[in-house]
Each structure stands twice: as structure tokens, then as C-alpha cells.
Design an enzyme around this catalytic site. Structure first.
Site, PDB file in Angstrom:
ATOM      1  N   GLY A 259     -12.813 -52.145 -28.185  1.00 17.16           N
ATOM      2  CA  GLY A 259     -13.211 -52.703 -27.081  1.00 17.16           C
ATOM      3  C   GLY A 259     -13.660 -54.196 -27.214  1.00 17.16           C
ATOM      4  O   GLY A 259     -14.634 -54.656 -26.342  1.00 17.16           O
TER       5      GLY A 259
ATOM      6  N   LEU B 269     -16.360 -51.865 -37.616  1.00 14.68           N
ATOM      7  CA  LEU B 269     -15.362 -51.752 -36.781  1.00 14.68           C
ATOM      8  C   LEU B 269     -15.703 -51.566 -35.472  1.00 14.68           C
ATOM      9  O   LEU B 269     -16.404 -50.671 -35.185  1.00 14.68           O
ATOM     10  CB  LEU B 269     -14.299 -50.680 -37.225  1.00 14.68           C
ATOM     11  CG  LEU B 269     -13.047 -50.663 -36.582  1.00 14.68           C
ATOM     12  CD1 LEU B 269     -11.948 -49.773 -37.483  1.00 14.68           C
ATOM     13  CD2 LEU B 269     -12.877 -49.945 -35.237  1.00 14.68           C
TER      14      LEU B 269
ATOM     15  N   SER C 285     -13.227 -58.550 -24.279  1.00 14.17           N
ATOM     16  CA  SER C 285     -14.252 -59.392 -23.589  1.00 14.17           C
ATOM     17  C   SER C 285     -15.767 -58.428 -23.548  1.00 14.17           C
ATOM     18  O   SER C 285     -15.851 -57.427 -24.069  1.00 14.17           O
ATOM     19  CB  SER C 285     -13.903 -59.439 -22.084  1.00 14.17           C
ATOM     20  OG  SER C 285     -13.467 -58.119 -21.441  1.00 14.17           O
TER      21      SER C 285
ATOM     22  N   TYR D  75     -17.391 -41.944 -13.582  1.00 15.43           N
ATOM     23  CA  TYR D  75     -17.517 -42.954 -14.410  1.00 15.43           C
ATOM     24  C   TYR D  75     -18.939 -42.240 -15.320  1.00 15.43           C
ATOM     25  O   TYR D  75     -18.970 -42.198 -16.539  1.00 15.43           O
ATOM     26  CB  TYR D  75     -17.896 -44.471 -14.099  1.00 15.43           C
ATOM     27  CG  TYR D  75     -18.359 -45.161 -15.182  1.00 15.43           C
ATOM     28  CD1 TYR D  75     -17.526 -45.501 -16.321  1.00 15.43           C
ATOM     29  CD2 TYR D  75     -19.671 -45.292 -15.100  1.00 15.43           C
ATOM     30  CE1 TYR D  75     -18.293 -46.510 -16.989  1.00 15.43           C
ATOM     31  CE2 TYR D  75     -20.280 -46.394 -16.303  1.00 15.43           C
ATOM     32  CZ  TYR D  75     -19.707 -46.960 -17.023  1.00 15.43           C
ATOM     33  OH  TYR D  75     -19.936 -47.670 -18.001  1.00 15.43           O
TER      34      TYR D  75
END
Length: 246
Positions: free
Chosen positions: A8, A5, A11, A140
Site C-alpha cells: 500500500g 517490503l 500514498s 472498518y
């Protein structure tokens, strides 16, 4: 025949990883917020499922639909470039909700079946930003560094149950939709005081010759899924491999 699995998969690295595992004969559950199967091969071994990792109900629904899985690849993430001074805390929290808390929630949701079965593997995709400090990606980087620490600790925690946990650290992939997927979050994050510095940083990105391709990450995830050496971290891409050696 094993089942993976992957989160995201619309792309970039997730899409390439889904294609790679399918090409190697695995059953693939490719998840994304808005399901779109056009970019993936039609196959009885591949299903596209809706998943928003920030929503508990969505996680529960996708796991119920998935049944038994052997490997979870936590790849879903959103990017963020900008001066931290100009970044609203609401934006920082949004990044953490997907990159960090979404990954934590997915991991926690699959652990019961892995623990009971005494088998399973979790692969968390982070970033080469955790390998070396980079400017204008502080929030980030923090979201990904948290995943690194979590994964290293969890690997020890789950070893007694024969459940493996791995990290894949992609480098800079200009051919992905990393910036495009950041969308409106980037607006206003480079105030005038930071403009000259930001131009220098962006120029360095455009001049670099060491890059990461989508297939580099897919192959690193594949290696992590099959590793028997106990290796925790798998840098992916020429630039990430270079940074990992520094």
C-alpha cells in the site's frame, strides 16, 4: 543492508514509510496495485512492484520478484465511513478482503522464509479505531480489530522461531487519501435517518487538534522494526498516543 517490503505505498502512510526506510539506508520494496514510481526517489535500493493483496497470484509473483526480505509491513488498506445499517454486506466483505484477509495472506506467504531462516519481522498497521470506539466506522473497525487479535496471537506462535510480530496503530490522518481511496463504497451509506448524527460526527473530526501525520506512522513502523523490548503495540500520532493512555 536489510530489505523491507511494504504494501500500500501509493500514498499516505505506506508512501511515507517507504521514503523513511529508504532514507535510513534500507533496501525498499514498495508495492501498490498500480505501480507509480513518480512519488518515490530513484535509487538502486528502491523498487516499485505491483501487488494486489486480495489476489493469491499477485502475492506469489511479488514475493518471487522480491527474493529474501527482512521485514514485511502490512499497510495496504481501504477505509469505510457510514451507518452499518446502510452498508451492503458485499461492501463489508470488500473491506475485509483487503484489510484483514489480504494481510493474513501476505503474512502466511512470507512465513516459510522467516521460519527457515530463524529471523524476520512482520508489522501490521491497524488503526486507533481499535483503541477507542468511534461511530460510523463499525465495519472498518471490525476489520482492523481482527488484525489486532490475530497479531497478538501470532506473536506468541512465532516466538519460538525468532520471528517477531508487531502492531502500529495510526490515528486520524486528514492529509492522507483515506476518504478518497474509499471511493464509491461511501455512496449511500449515510441515509436520511442518520444525517444529523453524521454531521455531528464529521464536525468533531474537523475540530480536533490532535492528528496523525504520515511521518508519525513511518517513524512508528521504524521503531517497531528495531524494537528489542518485546513491545507489541506502537500507537502513531498525537491522537493515537492519547487514546492509548486512556
Amino acid at each position: 543492508m536489510k530489505t523491507v517490503l511494504i504494501t500500500g505505498c501509493s500514498s499516505g502512510y505506506g508512501l511515507a514509510t517507504a521514503r523513511h526506510f529508504h532514507a535510513q539506508g534500507w533496501n525498499v520494496l514498495a508495492t501498490m496495485r498500480v505501480p507509480c514510481a513518480q512519488t518515490l526517489p530513484e535509487s538502486p535500493r528502491l523498487r516499485v512492484l505491483p501487488l494486489d493483496v486480495t489476489q493469491p497470484d499477485s502475492i506469489a509473483a511479488v514475493l518471487q520478484a522480491s527474493g529474501s526480505i527482512d521485514v514485511l509491513v502490512n499497510n495496504a488498506g481501504i477505509g469505510l465511513f457510514g451507518a452499518f445499517e446502510a452498508t451492503p454486506m458485499a461492501t463489508v466483505r470488500e473491506v475485509f478482503e483487503t484489510n484483514t484477509f489480504g494481510m493474513l495472506a501476505m503474512t502466511q506467504a512470507v512465513l516459510p522464509q522467516f521460519r527457515v531462516r530463524g529471523a524476520g519481522r512482520i508489522i501490521n498497521v491497524t488503526s486507533s479505531a481499535t483503541l477507542a470506539p468511534m461511530p460510523l466506522v463499525a465495519a472498518y473497525t471490525a476489520s482492523k480489530a481482527a488484525v489486532e487479535g490475530f497479531t497478538a496471537s501470532l506473536a506468541h506462535e512465532l516466538a519460538a522461531f525468532n520471528v517477531d510480530v508487531k502492531l502500529v496503530q495510526p490515528g486520524y490522518g486528514p492529509t492522507t487519501r483515506f476518504t478518497a481511496n474509499s471511493g464509491a463504497r461511501l455512496q449511500g451509506l449515510i441515509p436520511p435517518a442518520y444525517a444529523a448524527f453524521a454531521q455531528q460526527v464529521f464536525a468533531q473530526f474537523t475540530q480536533t487538534t490532535l492528528l496523525t501525520r504520515e511521518i508519525d506512522v513511518a517513524e512508528a513502523v521504524w521503531r517497531a522494526a528495531h524494537d528489542t523490548s518485546g513491545q507489541l503495540r506502537f500507537p502513531a500520532g498525537a491522537d493515537a498516543l492519547m487514546l492509548a493512555q486512556v
